[in-house]
Write an enzyme that holds these catalytic residues in place. Sequence first.
Site, PDB file in Angstrom:
ATOM      1  N   GLY A 158       0.774 -29.581  79.144  1.00  0.00           N
ATOM      2  CA  GLY A 158       2.477 -29.310  78.381  1.00  0.00           C
ATOM      3  C   GLY A 158       2.540 -28.723  78.159  1.00  0.00           C
ATOM      4  O   GLY A 158       2.515 -27.902  80.646  1.00  0.00           O
ATOM      5  N   ARG A 159       3.922 -27.959  78.330  1.00  0.00           N
ATOM      6  CA  ARG A 159       4.660 -26.773  78.099  1.00  0.00           C
ATOM      7  C   ARG A 159       3.365 -25.419  78.647  1.00  0.00           C
ATOM      8  O   ARG A 159       3.829 -24.672  79.352  1.00  0.00           O
ATOM      9  CB  ARG A 159       5.315 -26.322  77.439  1.00  0.00           C
ATOM     10  CG  ARG A 159       6.087 -27.567  76.994  1.00  0.00           C
ATOM     11  CD  ARG A 159       7.040 -27.285  75.894  1.00  0.00           C
ATOM     12  NE  ARG A 159       8.128 -27.680  74.623  1.00  0.00           N
ATOM     13  CZ  ARG A 159       7.393 -28.757  73.987  1.00  0.00           C
ATOM     14  NH1 ARG A 159       5.841 -29.289  73.920  1.00  0.00           N
ATOM     15  NH2 ARG A 159       8.233 -30.062  73.570  1.00  0.00           N
ATOM     16  N   ILE A 160       3.065 -25.423  77.941  1.00  0.00           N
ATOM     17  CA  ILE A 160       2.079 -24.216  77.867  1.00  0.00           C
ATOM     18  C   ILE A 160       0.677 -24.191  79.434  1.00  0.00           C
ATOM     19  O   ILE A 160       0.927 -23.357  79.767  1.00  0.00           O
ATOM     20  CB  ILE A 160       1.274 -23.753  76.892  1.00  0.00           C
ATOM     21  CG1 ILE A 160       2.101 -23.653  75.686  1.00  0.00           C
ATOM     22  CG2 ILE A 160       0.130 -22.467  76.797  1.00  0.00           C
ATOM     23  CD1 ILE A 160       1.400 -22.940  74.009  1.00  0.00           C
ATOM     24  N   ARG A 181      -3.462 -36.210  80.273  1.00  0.00           N
ATOM     25  CA  ARG A 181      -4.054 -37.773  79.634  1.00  0.00           C
ATOM     26  C   ARG A 181      -2.791 -38.153  80.564  1.00  0.00           C
ATOM     27  O   ARG A 181      -3.263 -39.245  80.823  1.00  0.00           O
ATOM     28  CB  ARG A 181      -3.282 -37.444  78.100  1.00  0.00           C
ATOM     29  CG  ARG A 181      -4.083 -37.741  76.937  1.00  0.00           C
ATOM     30  CD  ARG A 181      -3.571 -38.001  75.180  1.00  0.00           C
ATOM     31  NE  ARG A 181      -2.590 -36.693  75.596  1.00  0.00           N
ATOM     32  CZ  ARG A 181      -2.105 -36.159  74.520  1.00  0.00           C
ATOM     33  NH1 ARG A 181      -2.131 -37.317  73.141  1.00  0.00           N
ATOM     34  NH2 ARG A 181      -0.372 -35.235  74.112  1.00  0.00           N
ATOM     35  N   ILE A 240      -7.355 -21.141  74.605  1.00  0.00           N
ATOM     36  CA  ILE A 240      -5.793 -20.599  73.782  1.00  0.00           C
ATOM     37  C   ILE A 240      -5.255 -21.653  72.888  1.00  0.00           C
ATOM     38  O   ILE A 240      -4.328 -21.813  72.524  1.00  0.00           O
ATOM     39  CB  ILE A 240      -5.386 -19.906  74.683  1.00  0.00           C
ATOM     40  CG1 ILE A 240      -4.574 -21.218  75.615  1.00  0.00           C
ATOM     41  CG2 ILE A 240      -5.181 -18.418  75.159  1.00  0.00           C
ATOM     42  CD1 ILE A 240      -3.476 -20.622  77.267  1.00  0.00           C
ATOM     43  N   ALA A 241      -6.189 -22.742  72.485  1.00  0.00           N
ATOM     44  CA  ALA A 241      -5.866 -24.060  71.702  1.00  0.00           C
ATOM     45  C   ALA A 241      -6.479 -23.760  70.517  1.00  0.00           C
ATOM     46  O   ALA A 241      -5.643 -23.593  69.777  1.00  0.00           O
ATOM     47  CB  ALA A 241      -5.924 -25.208  72.898  1.00  0.00           C
ATOM     48  N   ARG A 242      -7.190 -24.502  70.235  1.00  0.00           N
ATOM     49  CA  ARG A 242      -8.182 -24.309  68.977  1.00  0.00           C
ATOM     50  C   ARG A 242      -9.856 -24.734  68.604  1.00  0.00           C
ATOM     51  O   ARG A 242      -9.737 -25.740  69.989  1.00  0.00           O
ATOM     52  CB  ARG A 242      -7.505 -26.047  68.383  1.00  0.00           C
ATOM     53  CG  ARG A 242      -6.066 -25.945  67.801  1.00  0.00           C
ATOM     54  CD  ARG A 242      -5.638 -25.057  66.647  1.00  0.00           C
ATOM     55  NE  ARG A 242      -4.374 -24.932  66.320  1.00  0.00           N
ATOM     56  CZ  ARG A 242      -3.443 -24.747  67.002  1.00  0.00           C
ATOM     57  NH1 ARG A 242      -3.851 -23.441  67.295  1.00  0.00           N
ATOM     58  NH2 ARG A 242      -2.461 -24.704  66.000  1.00  0.00           N
ATOM     59  N   GLU A 271     -12.651 -19.958  61.968  1.00  0.00           N
ATOM     60  CA  GLU A 271     -11.456 -18.959  62.676  1.00  0.00           C
ATOM     61  C   GLU A 271     -10.935 -19.168  60.683  1.00  0.00           C
ATOM     62  O   GLU A 271     -10.498 -19.898  60.250  1.00  0.00           O
ATOM     63  CB  GLU A 271     -10.214 -18.913  63.249  1.00  0.00           C
ATOM     64  CG  GLU A 271      -9.546 -20.150  63.375  1.00  0.00           C
ATOM     65  CD  GLU A 271      -8.412 -19.590  64.396  1.00  0.00           C
ATOM     66  OE1 GLU A 271      -8.671 -20.153  65.694  1.00  0.00           O
ATOM     67  OE2 GLU A 271      -7.043 -19.608  63.710  1.00  0.00           O
ATOM     68  N   HIS A 289      -6.852 -15.033  67.300  1.00  0.00           N
ATOM     69  CA  HIS A 289      -5.497 -16.348  67.110  1.00  0.00           C
ATOM     70  C   HIS A 289      -4.071 -15.388  67.808  1.00  0.00           C
ATOM     71  O   HIS A 289      -3.457 -15.433  66.725  1.00  0.00           O
ATOM     72  CB  HIS A 289      -5.214 -16.887  65.708  1.00  0.00           C
ATOM     73  CG  HIS A 289      -5.248 -18.648  65.984  1.00  0.00           C
ATOM     74  ND1 HIS A 289      -5.419 -19.575  65.581  1.00  0.00           N
ATOM     75  CD2 HIS A 289      -3.769 -18.774  66.814  1.00  0.00           C
ATOM     76  CE1 HIS A 289      -4.895 -20.804  65.802  1.00  0.00           C
ATOM     77  NE2 HIS A 289      -3.499 -20.143  67.130  1.00  0.00           N
ATOM     78  N   ILE A 290      -4.199 -15.207  68.726  1.00  0.00           N
ATOM     79  CA  ILE A 290      -2.738 -14.219  69.015  1.00  0.00           C
ATOM     80  C   ILE A 290      -1.895 -14.202  69.800  1.00  0.00           C
ATOM     81  O   ILE A 290      -1.141 -14.415  70.602  1.00  0.00           O
ATOM     82  CB  ILE A 290      -3.124 -12.588  69.214  1.00  0.00           C
ATOM     83  CG1 ILE A 290      -3.522 -11.961  70.419  1.00  0.00           C
ATOM     84  CG2 ILE A 290      -3.219 -12.396  67.894  1.00  0.00           C
ATOM     85  CD1 ILE A 290      -3.867 -10.699  70.556  1.00  0.00           C
ATOM     86  N   GLY A 291      -2.058 -15.930  70.404  1.00  0.00           N
ATOM     87  CA  GLY A 291      -1.475 -16.055  71.695  1.00  0.00           C
ATOM     88  C   GLY A 291       0.098 -16.304  71.622  1.00  0.00           C
ATOM     89  O   GLY A 291       0.320 -16.079  72.533  1.00  0.00           O
TER      90      GLY A 291
END
Length: 351
Positions: A158-160, A181, A240-242, A271, A289-291
């Site tokens: 995606g964008r990131i 996907r 950096i996702a989940r 978390e 979680h500081i993305g």
Amino acid sequence: MAESRPRVWVSQPLFDDVIGQLGQYFDLTTTVDVAAYSSAELSERLAPLDGALITLNERIGAREIAHAPRLRAIANVGVGYNNLDIAALSAAGIVATNTPDVLTETTADLGFTLLMAAARRISDAERWLREGQWGQWSFQNMLGADIHGATLGILGMGRIGQGIARRGAHGFGMRVLYHNRSQLPAQTEQALGAQYVDFDTLLAQADHLVLVLPYTQDSHHIIDAAALAKMKASATLVNIARGGIVDELALADALSNGRLAAAGLDVFEGEPAVRSELLALRNVVLTPHIGSASLATRRSMVQLAVDNLIAALGEGASAGHPPSAINADAITAAKAGGATVGATKTGATKR
Ligand code: DGY
């Protein structure tokens, strides 16, 4: 008698000057401290509200909205929204919004930071120095992996993911492979310098693999022991996702047994709790979680969430058209049912 203004609640302290804009339209309740609300507490909070501006700390589904007949909008501060049960919100005619785009580059920066820190052993080296272990400079100390010229793998484009690809291909001369996907148009691939491959090829060929895909039932533990076994022992894994995308016990096992060189993790399955198995390892860089956590970006995210909430509740210049609605179908359904998105709903029209 004048009608009372819609009521909105903001679930944690978030830039008073930005949040204050809500006061122009709504009766605003802010929150002074960060808290972990139970489902029952959330249900109680949401009960009298027309709208809420929340963060990933708040998990909202059918149970939490069951006693909130006036609730029309939930503005999530974050691009990921696995904390929201979108089907339940849509069924209740509640507009859900998120904050895409404004955090793309900042989060891609952090992904690259973790990749470099893990591959070049920055946390390990700093800890070692602070521990007073630097007796003699040694040529073979803290040998890591190169980033320039290596193969960068990206899972989720995606964008990131595309932001990571640009940094890798154009900044560090990396060969960029991705799996997603759907494959990107050839022109986009060419501009990014990225090549689509299947999942197993991505695992096998990446020197550094960055996870940037949404967390869904399908992506739960997609990086498990079997996937890790397909990666190079010299590879770096960055998430950096989940947290739930990775089987953390399998990852800790691979990292401690030399089957994976290093990892950089910004997100964790439980978390804010982090597994002791990960905390014990020196070859994993851990961040809380500081993305998206640059000052400018976090302010932009809150501004977008505020704009979303104002519009979703039928106020402001974009009334009825929140800039980033997740469940636009619910908006359409609400309109088809004769109500504008901003109109006060009755219990009858809602459920
Ligand atoms: C997001 O936006 O999804 C981040 O993970 C939370 O800041």
